[in-house]
Enzyme design. Structure first.
Site, short mmCIF file in Angstrom:
data_model
loop_
_atom_site.label_atom_id
_atom_site.label_comp_id
_atom_site.label_asym_id
_atom_site.label_seq_id
_atom_site.Cartn_x
_atom_site.Cartn_y
_atom_site.Cartn_z
N ASP A 1 31.79 -21.47 23.71
CA ASP A 1 32.34 -20.74 24.85
C ASP A 1 31.58 -19.42 24.96
O ASP A 1 30.87 -19.01 24.04
CB ASP A 1 33.85 -20.48 24.69
N GLU B 1 36.30 -19.10 20.73
CA GLU B 1 36.02 -17.96 19.83
C GLU B 1 36.16 -16.64 20.56
O GLU B 1 36.69 -15.65 20.03
CB GLU B 1 34.61 -18.10 19.25
#
Ligand SMILES: CC(C)C[C@H](NC(=O)CN)C(=O)O
Length: 462
Positions: free
Chosen positions: A92, A157
């Site tokens: 991400d 994350e």
């Protein structure tokens, strides 16, 4: 040929960067899943066994419960005689828009003078691909991979690794049972010298929410206490102009600096003047190299990130913003504890708010509570890392800490009891989270070689 391999490596990064896997907005987690599926397919093509593990649900600050994207748990063929290395990474990214000041489209990887520009190029899609390419390079040259490889790749994350903490606990005695080492490459070198990282800061992220109003400032201005004015008073109470956090007691538990730790700063080739140029500031809050690095790595800091709901477009609108949410975070270091920090922050904000005598409403929510991490430098992984850096770059690595946060690092260490090391390949000027994020072709390719060398050096320890 090596030329065409390099072309394939950057083409794959281009494909990954094109996926807008910004995890900040949960309504767009579909893109995060697309990215995870793409990574899973790549691993399968390489002969890896992939599970898309259920990460459960998460409650948003609004109270809504949402389903989390899965987490990739993967492994390649296992030889019980070899050590097992588990590689962690994330696919991400932070948000990115042209209007933020990017020189090129953030989701179209663009090469300029040996640098590959794009959101996620360095944080963390490039390094994740570099790990896969290191495995692939053994396969392509028909050489046995010297260690067993496992992978854990997530898609949240950048918002605090929701769901991952529980998943690790759940898989401690299965997926993690035979893991000997955990390695992470999700941070940057401090200078132009390759580095091994032995600590990251933790982070708590706060939302301060105001009331609902929506008023014409010409009609109501002067007769009501504006939410934005309250919010500015609250945000303004958090820090002084020297960068000192004003929340009472928040820094009380910071581990004192020892002489051994202080010595680790002596050999870091950090150039204060160059760093001022990179950042574009006339001076830092501290005067010496050591003080600046310690402020970034081993002391807490507070940053104010933004105000949702406030007017921020060009032009001059005259509305009184109806609902404003201030966002800030506190980077934490050993032995600070996120729940304790949260309690102190809430007490501080409630106390300041009470002095405003406001009819408005205050709601404080902590959306991230990630612990700091520090490794034992005597750990054998650091020996392997040091040798691998020497093999590929011909220099000794710098031993550094990192000011940013890898939310899961401390949990890996605590829950699995395994050794954790960070082996960065990203440049100090790569601009993680900022405009014009990049990874240099040099770091991307030499970083791939470093990972391949690391597998070999690690196998010699076993
Ligand atoms: C909890 C944070 C949002 C995590 C984020 N991590 C990284 O940038 C790692 N490269 C951070 O802001 O530190």
């Amino acid at each position: 040929s090596f030329g065409s391999v390099k072309y394939v490596f950057s083409f794959r990064l281009k494909e990954w960067v094109a996926i807008k896997s910004d995890s900040g907005d949960h309504t767009k987690w579909g893109e995060v899943e697309t990215m995870l599926n793409m990574a899973a397919e790549r691993i399968k093509k390489m002969g890896g066994k992939v599970e898309l593990a259920d990460a459960g649900t998460h409650q948003l600050p609004s109270g809504e419960t949402v389903l989390l994207p899965p987490v990739i748990l993967a492994e390649f063929a296992k030889d019980p005689k070899k050590a097992t290395l588990c590689i962690y990474g994330h696919v991400d990214v932070q948000p990115a828009k042209m209007e933020d000041g990017w020189a090129t489209d953030p989701f179209n990887l663009t090469e300029i003078k040996g640098n590959l520009y794009g959101r996620g190029a360095t944080d963390n899609k490039g390094p994740v691909l570099a790990w896969l390419h290191a495995v692939e390079s053994y396969q392509a040259t028909k050489k046995e991979i010297p260690v067993n490889i496992k992978l854990i790749i997530e898609g949240l994350e950048e918002v605090g690794s929701y769901g991952l903490f529980k998943l690790i606990k759940k898989r401690r005695d299965s997926f993690f049972a035979d893991v000997d080492f955990i390695v992470i490459s999700d941070n940057v070198w401090a200078t132009t010298t390759p580095a091994l990282t032995y600590g990251t800061r933790g982070s708590s992220y706060f939302f301060i929410e105001g009331p609902k109003l929506d008023l014409h400032s010409g009609v109501y201005g002067g007769s009501i206490q504006e939410p934005m004015a309250d919010l500015i008073a609250l945000l303004g109470s958090l820090l002084d102009h020297t960068g000192k956090i004003q929340v009472v007691g928040v820094s009380d538990d910071v581990t004192p600096l020892t002489e051994d730790e202080r010595k680790l700063y002596d050999n870091i080739s950090f150039d204060l003047e160059e760093m001022k140029n990179v950042v574009g500031v006339k001076h830092f809050l501290q005067d010496t190299k050591e003080e600046v690095l310690m402020a970034r790595w081993r002391y807490p800091s507070l940053s104010i990130h933004g105000v949702e709901g406030a007017f921020s477009d060009p032009g001059s609108k005259t509305i009184i913003p109806r609902k404003v949410t201030g966002k800030f975070s506190i980077r934490q270091v050993p032995n600070m504890d996120p729940p304790d920090v949260e309690r102190k922050v809430k007490e501080h904000l409630e106390q300041v708010f009470s002095t405003l005598n406001s009819p408005n409403r205050l709601k404080v929510t902590a959306t991230v509570g990630a612990k700091p991490w520090v490794a034992n430098l005597q750990d054998s992984q650091y020996v392997a890392g040091q040798k691998a850096v020497k093999d590929v770059f011909g220099v000794e690595p710098e031993f550094i800490r990192e000011g940013s946060t890898i939310p899961i690092a401390q949990t890996f260490q605590e829950e699995t009891g395994k050794s954790v090391m960070m082996l960065p390949i990203s440049g100090h000027d790569d601009g993680e989270h900022s405009q014009n994020e990049k990874i240099s072709r040099y770091n991307y390719i030499e970083g791939t070689k470093l990972f391949a060398a690391y597998f070999y050096e690690l196998s010699l320890l076993h």
